[in-house]
Design a protein around this motif. Structure first.
Motif, PDB file in Angstrom:
ATOM      1  N   HIS A 151      15.018 -10.484  -7.598  1.00 50.74           N
ATOM      2  CA  HIS A 151      13.649 -11.268  -8.067  1.00 50.74           C
ATOM      3  C   HIS A 151      12.410 -10.463  -7.582  1.00 50.74           C
ATOM      4  N   TRP A 152      11.382 -10.387  -8.924  1.00 49.82           N
ATOM      5  CA  TRP A 152      10.233  -9.720  -8.400  1.00 49.82           C
ATOM      6  C   TRP A 152       9.044 -10.829  -8.203  1.00 49.82           C
ATOM      7  N   TYR A 153       8.596 -10.582  -7.312  1.00 49.46           N
ATOM      8  CA  TYR A 153       7.325 -11.640  -6.676  1.00 49.46           C
ATOM      9  C   TYR A 153       5.834 -11.258  -7.113  1.00 49.46           C
ATOM     10  N   GLY A 154       5.598  -9.976  -7.181  1.00 45.49           N
ATOM     11  CA  GLY A 154       4.514  -9.461  -7.155  1.00 45.49           C
ATOM     12  C   GLY A 154       4.026  -8.145  -6.527  1.00 45.49           C
ATOM     13  N   TYR A 155       2.867  -7.816  -6.501  1.00 46.10           N
ATOM     14  CA  TYR A 155       2.596  -6.812  -5.506  1.00 46.10           C
ATOM     15  C   TYR A 155       1.108  -6.873  -4.883  1.00 46.10           C
ATOM     16  N   SER A 156       0.989  -5.923  -3.950  1.00 46.38           N
ATOM     17  CA  SER A 156      -0.103  -6.263  -3.224  1.00 46.38           C
ATOM     18  C   SER A 156      -0.736  -4.722  -2.717  1.00 46.38           C
ATOM     19  N   PHE A 157      -2.033  -4.527  -2.437  1.00 41.80           N
ATOM     20  CA  PHE A 157      -2.685  -3.367  -2.126  1.00 41.80           C
ATOM     21  C   PHE A 157      -2.709  -3.311  -0.435  1.00 41.80           C
ATOM     22  N   LEU A 158      -2.459  -1.897  -0.075  1.00 39.40           N
ATOM     23  CA  LEU A 158      -2.357  -1.468   1.177  1.00 39.40           C
ATOM     24  C   LEU A 158      -3.588  -0.437   1.462  1.00 39.40           C
ATOM     25  N   PRO A 159      -4.216  -0.585   2.705  1.00 37.29           N
ATOM     26  CA  PRO A 159      -5.031   0.841   3.056  1.00 37.29           C
ATOM     27  C   PRO A 159      -4.429   1.922   3.232  1.00 37.29           C
ATOM     28  N   SER A 160      -3.861   2.679   2.350  1.00 29.88           N
ATOM     29  CA  SER A 160      -3.053   3.658   2.216  1.00 29.88           C
ATOM     30  C   SER A 160      -3.433   4.679   1.209  1.00 29.88           C
ATOM     31  N   ASP A 161      -3.906   5.769   1.204  1.00 31.77           N
ATOM     32  CA  ASP A 161      -4.162   6.877   0.506  1.00 31.77           C
ATOM     33  C   ASP A 161      -2.919   7.117  -0.341  1.00 31.77           C
ATOM     34  N   GLN A 162      -1.793   7.392   0.313  1.00 36.83           N
ATOM     35  CA  GLN A 162      -0.740   8.216  -0.521  1.00 36.83           C
ATOM     36  C   GLN A 162      -0.072   6.775  -1.165  1.00 36.83           C
ATOM     37  N   TRP A 163       0.144   5.556  -0.800  1.00 38.14           N
ATOM     38  CA  TRP A 163       0.939   4.556  -1.354  1.00 38.14           C
ATOM     39  C   TRP A 163       0.054   3.323  -1.130  1.00 38.14           C
ATOM     40  N   PRO A 164      -1.014   3.117  -2.218  1.00 37.77           N
ATOM     41  CA  PRO A 164      -1.846   2.191  -1.853  1.00 37.77           C
ATOM     42  C   PRO A 164      -1.353   0.549  -2.421  1.00 37.77           C
ATOM     43  N   VAL A 165      -0.127   0.863  -2.943  1.00 38.64           N
ATOM     44  CA  VAL A 165       0.533  -0.604  -3.633  1.00 38.64           C
ATOM     45  C   VAL A 165       1.949  -0.645  -3.161  1.00 38.64           C
ATOM     46  N   VAL A 166       2.323  -1.813  -2.678  1.00 39.40           N
ATOM     47  CA  VAL A 166       3.778  -2.037  -2.135  1.00 39.40           C
ATOM     48  C   VAL A 166       4.219  -3.498  -3.312  1.00 39.40           C
ATOM     49  N   PHE A 167       5.521  -3.478  -3.677  1.00 37.66           N
ATOM     50  CA  PHE A 167       5.944  -4.527  -4.437  1.00 37.66           C
ATOM     51  C   PHE A 167       6.927  -5.434  -3.755  1.00 37.66           C
ATOM     52  N   HIS A 168       6.575  -6.830  -3.812  1.00 40.58           N
ATOM     53  CA  HIS A 168       7.393  -7.781  -3.377  1.00 40.58           C
ATOM     54  C   HIS A 168       8.631  -8.211  -4.082  1.00 40.58           C
ATOM     55  N   VAL A 169       9.709  -7.858  -3.421  1.00 34.97           N
ATOM     56  CA  VAL A 169      11.089  -8.372  -4.040  1.00 34.97           C
ATOM     57  C   VAL A 169      11.933  -9.201  -3.035  1.00 34.97           C
ATOM     58  N   ALA A 170      13.160  -9.446  -3.662  1.00 31.52           N
ATOM     59  CA  ALA A 170      14.220 -10.369  -3.036  1.00 31.52           C
ATOM     60  C   ALA A 170      15.437 -10.038  -3.814  1.00 31.52           C
TER      61      ALA A 170
END
Length: 326
Positions: free
Chosen positions: A89-108
């Motif tokens: 199940h994919w719930y979306g994504y959000s931004f992080l204050p990271s230069d290398q990986w600025p995005v994380v995906f939310h799953v279950a």
């Protein structure tokens, strides 16, 4: 002179980091398109996913005081291929204050909790072949079913061979006991005659009342609900094929749709079934029942096709029930 220079370099580095992070976050069109591509993946291999979504693994490591995540990673490689697939199940994504990986995906996974997945972990899981689309999963299930059917066919041949050997052994035992059998021939003949009469009477009643269902039993596989159908041919002519409709019910006696909103399945059974002969068919993957809401099933209609080109149909559960052995 050195101290102001160091402070200036730190400020430049900090502002560069903020500008890079803000730039990634403002590129929402790119990440939206990237996320829409991920939605086609609907199943994930749980044994691989736990490396990067280690909810249960993390709990065990915390309770034991041992961090085994790294050791799990060291044992994996790009050739890993397993088949412990669960719904993703994919719930979306959000931004992080990271230069290398600025995005994380939310799953279950399945009914598990929501967790986060970095782009690096996502790419590694994809390389390992951890993800499947609906079509991929369907093809995998069909291949598994074909393999299971072949195994069942081989088992059936082996059982037939064993039955033949058992019949030979019984014949030898009967021959060895012929002297004793001759002394009790009268009593054996009586018992045999009574048994034959009971069988003949039972078949006569089933033929007269057209009893074609001996019993219906529940058959299950992982996350699936099905049935085993035991039949008898009372019609006096050979059955070439039969079709039946079956519906699932919950514990309140109401029709219960499965995970894919199915409330009825039409199944086909190939013959031939000779007159006054039994037959058995098993369908253990009719409805997806991962939440256990389906408790039983009913056959609501059945149609018999005969080798002479004719057919007989019985519609309605109550009518089918009248032709069931009780």
């Amino acid at each position: 002179m050195k101290k102001p220079l160091i402070l200036l370099l730190l400020l430049i580095s900090h502002f560069s980091f903020l500008i890079s992070s803000l730039s990634a976050q403002t590129d929402s069109a790119y990440w939206n398109a990237r996320f829409l591509q991920l939605l086609r993946w609907t199943y994930v291999d749980s044994s691989l996913a736990t490396i990067y979504l280690p909810y249960e693994l993390g709990v065990r490591s915390y309770e034991s005081g041992v961090d085994d995540t790294n050791s799990q990673l060291k044992t994996q490689n790009s050739q890993l291929k397993t088949q412990n697939y669960l719904p993703l199940h994919w719930y979306g994504y959000s931004f992080l204050p990271s230069d290398q990986w600025p995005v994380v995906f939310h799953v279950a996974i399945g009914d598990g909790p929501e967790q986060t997945l970095t782009l690096a972990a996502l790419q590694q899981l994809a390389q390992w072949g951890a993800f499947l689309t609906n079509d991929d999963h369907r093809r995998l299930r069909l291949a598994t079913i074909r393999q299971r059917d072949e195994t069942l066919r081989q088992d059936s041949l082996l059982r037939q061979q064993l039955d033949s050997l058992d019949a030979i052994a019984r014949a030898l035992r009967i021959e060895a006991d012929s002297i004793q059998a001759s002394l009790t021939a009268d009593s054996l003949e009586t018992v045999s005659r009574q048994r034959a009469e009971e069988i003949a009477q039972a078949k006569q009643r089933m033929n007269r009342d057209q009893i074609f269902i001996l019993n219906v039993k529940t058959a299950r596989s992982e996350y699936m609900f099905g049935l085993e159908l035991n039949l008898y041919n009372p019609f006096g002519k050979t059955i070439s094929m039969l079709e039946f409709n079956v519906a699932p019910y919950n514990d309140r006696g109401q029709v219960q749709e499965d995970k894919f909103h199915r409330t009825v399945r039409t199944m086909r059974c190939m013959g031939p079934i000779a007159p006054e002969s039994p037959a058995q068919y098993t369908f253990d993957e009719l409805f997806w029942n991962d939440r256990g809401r389906i408790k039983f099933m009913r056959i609501n209609s059945i149609t018999f096709h005969f080798t002479d080109g004719t057919r007989r149909s019985f519609h309605g559960y109550e009518k089918v029930l009248k032709h069931t052995l009780r």
